[in-house]
Design a protein around this motif. Structure first.
Motif, short mmCIF file in Angstrom:
data_model
loop_
_atom_site.label_atom_id
_atom_site.label_comp_id
_atom_site.label_asym_id
_atom_site.label_seq_id
_atom_site.Cartn_x
_atom_site.Cartn_y
_atom_site.Cartn_z
N ASN A 100 0.81 -1.23 0.00
CA ASN A 100 0.00 0.00 0.00
C ASN A 100 0.84 1.26 0.00
O ASN A 100 0.31 2.36 0.14
N THR A 101 2.16 1.13 -0.15
CA THR A 101 3.05 2.30 -0.23
C THR A 101 4.13 2.03 -1.27
O THR A 101 4.26 0.92 -1.79
N GLY A 102 4.90 3.09 -1.56
CA GLY A 102 6.07 2.92 -2.42
C GLY A 102 5.79 3.05 -3.89
O GLY A 102 6.51 2.48 -4.72
N ASP A 103 4.75 3.80 -4.26
CA ASP A 103 4.39 3.89 -5.66
C ASP A 103 5.49 4.49 -6.53
O ASP A 103 5.77 3.99 -7.63
N ASP A 104 6.15 5.54 -6.07
CA ASP A 104 7.19 6.18 -6.88
C ASP A 104 8.39 5.24 -7.08
O ASP A 104 8.90 5.10 -8.19
N GLU A 105 8.81 4.63 -6.01
CA GLU A 105 9.97 3.74 -6.07
C GLU A 105 9.69 2.54 -6.96
O GLU A 105 10.51 2.15 -7.80
N VAL A 129 -7.40 -9.70 4.04
CA VAL A 129 -7.86 -8.33 4.25
C VAL A 129 -6.92 -7.63 5.22
O VAL A 129 -6.69 -8.11 6.34
N PRO A 130 -6.36 -6.48 4.82
CA PRO A 130 -5.44 -5.77 5.72
C PRO A 130 -6.20 -5.08 6.86
O PRO A 130 -7.39 -4.80 6.76
N ASP A 131 -5.48 -4.80 7.93
CA ASP A 131 -6.06 -4.07 9.05
C ASP A 131 -5.98 -2.57 8.79
O ASP A 131 -5.01 -2.08 8.21
N GLY A 132 -7.02 -1.85 9.21
CA GLY A 132 -7.03 -0.41 9.10
C GLY A 132 -6.30 0.25 10.26
O GLY A 132 -5.71 -0.41 11.12
N ALA A 133 -6.37 1.57 10.32
CA ALA A 133 -5.70 2.32 11.38
C ALA A 133 -6.27 1.98 12.75
O ALA A 133 -5.58 2.10 13.77
N ASP A 134 -7.55 1.56 12.79
CA ASP A 134 -8.17 1.23 14.07
C ASP A 134 -7.94 -0.22 14.47
O ASP A 134 -8.48 -0.69 15.48
N GLY A 135 -7.15 -0.93 13.66
CA GLY A 135 -6.86 -2.32 13.99
C GLY A 135 -7.90 -3.31 13.51
O GLY A 135 -7.73 -4.53 13.66
N LYS A 136 -8.98 -2.81 12.90
CA LYS A 136 -10.03 -3.69 12.38
C LYS A 136 -9.81 -3.92 10.88
O LYS A 136 -9.19 -3.09 10.21
N PRO A 137 -10.31 -5.04 10.34
CA PRO A 137 -10.13 -5.31 8.90
C PRO A 137 -10.69 -4.18 8.04
O PRO A 137 -11.81 -3.71 8.26
N ASP A 138 -9.92 -3.74 7.09
CA ASP A 138 -10.31 -2.66 6.19
C ASP A 138 -10.72 -3.29 4.86
O ASP A 138 -9.89 -3.74 4.08
N THR A 139 -12.01 -3.32 4.59
CA THR A 139 -12.54 -4.00 3.41
C THR A 139 -12.70 -3.09 2.21
O THR A 139 -13.23 -3.51 1.18
N ALA A 141 -12.00 -1.09 -1.20
CA ALA A 141 -11.16 -1.28 -2.38
C ALA A 141 -10.19 -0.13 -2.49
O ALA A 141 -10.57 1.04 -2.32
N ARG A 142 -8.93 -0.41 -2.76
CA ARG A 142 -7.92 0.63 -2.82
C ARG A 142 -6.83 0.23 -3.79
O ARG A 142 -6.80 -0.91 -4.27
N LYS A 143 -5.95 1.14 -4.07
CA LYS A 143 -4.83 0.85 -4.94
C LYS A 143 -3.73 0.14 -4.16
O LYS A 143 -3.46 0.46 -3.00
N TYR A 144 -3.13 -0.85 -4.83
CA TYR A 144 -1.97 -1.54 -4.28
C TYR A 144 -0.86 -1.51 -5.31
O TYR A 144 -1.10 -1.40 -6.52
N TRP A 145 0.35 -1.61 -4.81
CA TRP A 145 1.52 -1.48 -5.67
C TRP A 145 2.35 -2.76 -5.62
O TRP A 145 2.41 -3.41 -4.60
N PRO A 146 2.94 -3.15 -6.75
CA PRO A 146 3.06 -2.43 -8.03
C PRO A 146 1.90 -2.64 -8.99
O PRO A 146 1.95 -2.18 -10.13
N ALA A 147 0.82 -3.32 -8.57
CA ALA A 147 -0.25 -3.66 -9.51
C ALA A 147 -0.90 -2.45 -10.15
O ALA A 147 -1.38 -2.52 -11.29
N ALA A 170 -11.05 -6.64 -1.10
CA ALA A 170 -11.63 -5.92 -2.24
C ALA A 170 -10.55 -5.53 -3.24
O ALA A 170 -9.42 -5.23 -2.86
N VAL A 171 -10.89 -5.60 -4.52
CA VAL A 171 -9.94 -5.24 -5.57
C VAL A 171 -10.46 -4.02 -6.30
O VAL A 171 -11.66 -3.79 -6.41
N LEU A 172 -9.52 -3.24 -6.84
CA LEU A 172 -9.87 -2.00 -7.55
C LEU A 172 -9.38 -2.09 -8.98
O LEU A 172 -8.18 -2.02 -9.24
N ALA A 173 -10.30 -2.30 -9.90
CA ALA A 173 -10.03 -2.28 -11.34
C ALA A 173 -8.85 -3.16 -11.76
O ALA A 173 -7.88 -2.66 -12.34
N PRO A 174 -8.89 -4.46 -11.50
CA PRO A 174 -7.82 -5.34 -11.99
C PRO A 174 -7.90 -5.51 -13.49
O PRO A 174 -8.97 -5.33 -14.10
N ASP A 175 -6.78 -5.85 -14.11
CA ASP A 175 -6.77 -6.07 -15.55
C ASP A 175 -7.36 -7.43 -15.92
O ASP A 175 -7.99 -7.58 -16.97
#
Length: 312
Positions: A100-105, A129-139, A141-147, A170-175
């Motif tokens: 979820n980080t490192g897009d430029d690199e 499913v990753p955990d959110g800032a509150d420690g609960k599962p964050d469902t 859809a978001r961008k992930y890298w390098p995808a 959740a997935v966001l616009a996969p190819d």
């Protein structure tokens, strides 16, 4: 073809990959097992009864660490892994992580791979499913890298019913989509089998398909291989991987449209309405005459019989 597996490592002692694994540094040891599982889906060869066979069972595997020895990945390690894989001759680069980080690199590393005509394939979302800032599962859809990088072929998973599991991230616009639920694969050593699920395994199937196409048609560029996988895919809300079609379909040249280069069609003018109207009038008149004659045939004899007197 050489497929780089940028993941937790690949076990060099796995019978299904025997003699076909080249490891960078400590990547020949896989304590976590994920990289070996993915490599088996890409290039595992049958070793006996009940063995798992990968999509491209003659491909060579270049093992590159994109994580530490415990399986913790980072953008820096993945970016270095992609660049190192390309420098060592990988035609297809499989990345087993969704960060979820490192897009430029990571974008710089993918651009480098693209300049070397290497196709990068990555999961559109993590396997859990990753955990959110509150420690609960964050469902969400978001961008992930390098995808999410445009040159990367991003892949989501689906199960035996053709849909994604309800508890999948959740997935966001996969190819593309490929099998990824309850998949059977190999471990880093021994002949035992394991079961896994997630988009990372769907991406492994797709990387194997890319290697198979490049070995069959070595003149194709990485972009052309990606196009074949996408345009030959089974049509769905997210196109589904079709390895056979990717190998055999004949695609139109890029940028062509239907009828391009041919003379425009000339349609004949519409038929005039006057003859049709006259035909309808004549037909209607003839029908009226027939009805009158029929009525006369019935009425006249009866009228003569009564001498045209009114009926009682």
């Amino acid at each position: 073809m050489t497929v780089a597996v940028v993941d937790t490592g690949v076990g060099e002692q796995s019978p299904a990959l025997s003699g076909r694994v080249t490891a960078e540094g400590e990547a020949g040891k896989d304590c976590v097992g994920h990289g070996s599982f993915a490599a088996g889906l890409i290039a595992g060869a049958p070793t006996g009864s009940g063995a798992v066979t990968g999509v491209a069972p003659a491909a060579r595997i270049l093992a590159v660490r994109g994580t530490d020895e415990y399986g913790n990945g980072s953008a820096q390690l993945v970016a270095q892994g992609i660049e190192s894989a390309v420098d060592n001759g990988a035609e297809v680069v499989y990345v087993g992580l969704a960060l979820n980080t490192g897009d430029d690199e990571l974008a710089r590393a993918v651009a480098y791979a693209d300049s070397k005509d290497a196709l990068v394939v990555a999961p559109a979302a993590p396997d859990v499913v990753p955990d959110g800032a509150d420690g609960k599962p964050d469902t969400r859809a978001r961008k992930y890298w390098p995808a999410s990088i445009p040159q990367v072929l991003s892949v989501a998973d689906y199960g035996p019913t053709g849909t994604r599991p309800e508890d999948a991230p959740a997935v966001l616009a996969p190819d593309l989509a490929a099998p990824g639920d309850s998949v059977v694969g190999i471990g880093p050593e021994g002949s035992g089998h394991f079961i896994g699920s997630g988009s990372s395994l769907a991406a492994a199937y797709t990387a194997g398909a890319a290697a198979l196409i490049r070995s069959y048609q070595p003149t194709l560029s990485a972009a052309q291989v990606s196009r074949r996988l996408l345009e030959a895919a089974y049509p769905d809300e997210v196109p589904k991987l079709d390895v056979y079609a990717g190998m055999t379909v004949v695609l139109p040249p890029r940028g062509t449209t239907a009828g391009a280069g041919t003379a425009p069609a000339h349609l004949p003018p519409a038929a005039p309405q006057e003859p049709r109207e006259r035909s309808l009038l004549l037909g209607g008149g003839a029908l009226v005459v027939v009805l009158l004659v029929g009525a006369a045939i019935v009425i006249v004899p009866r009228g003569k019989a009564r001498r045209w007197r009114a009926a009682a």
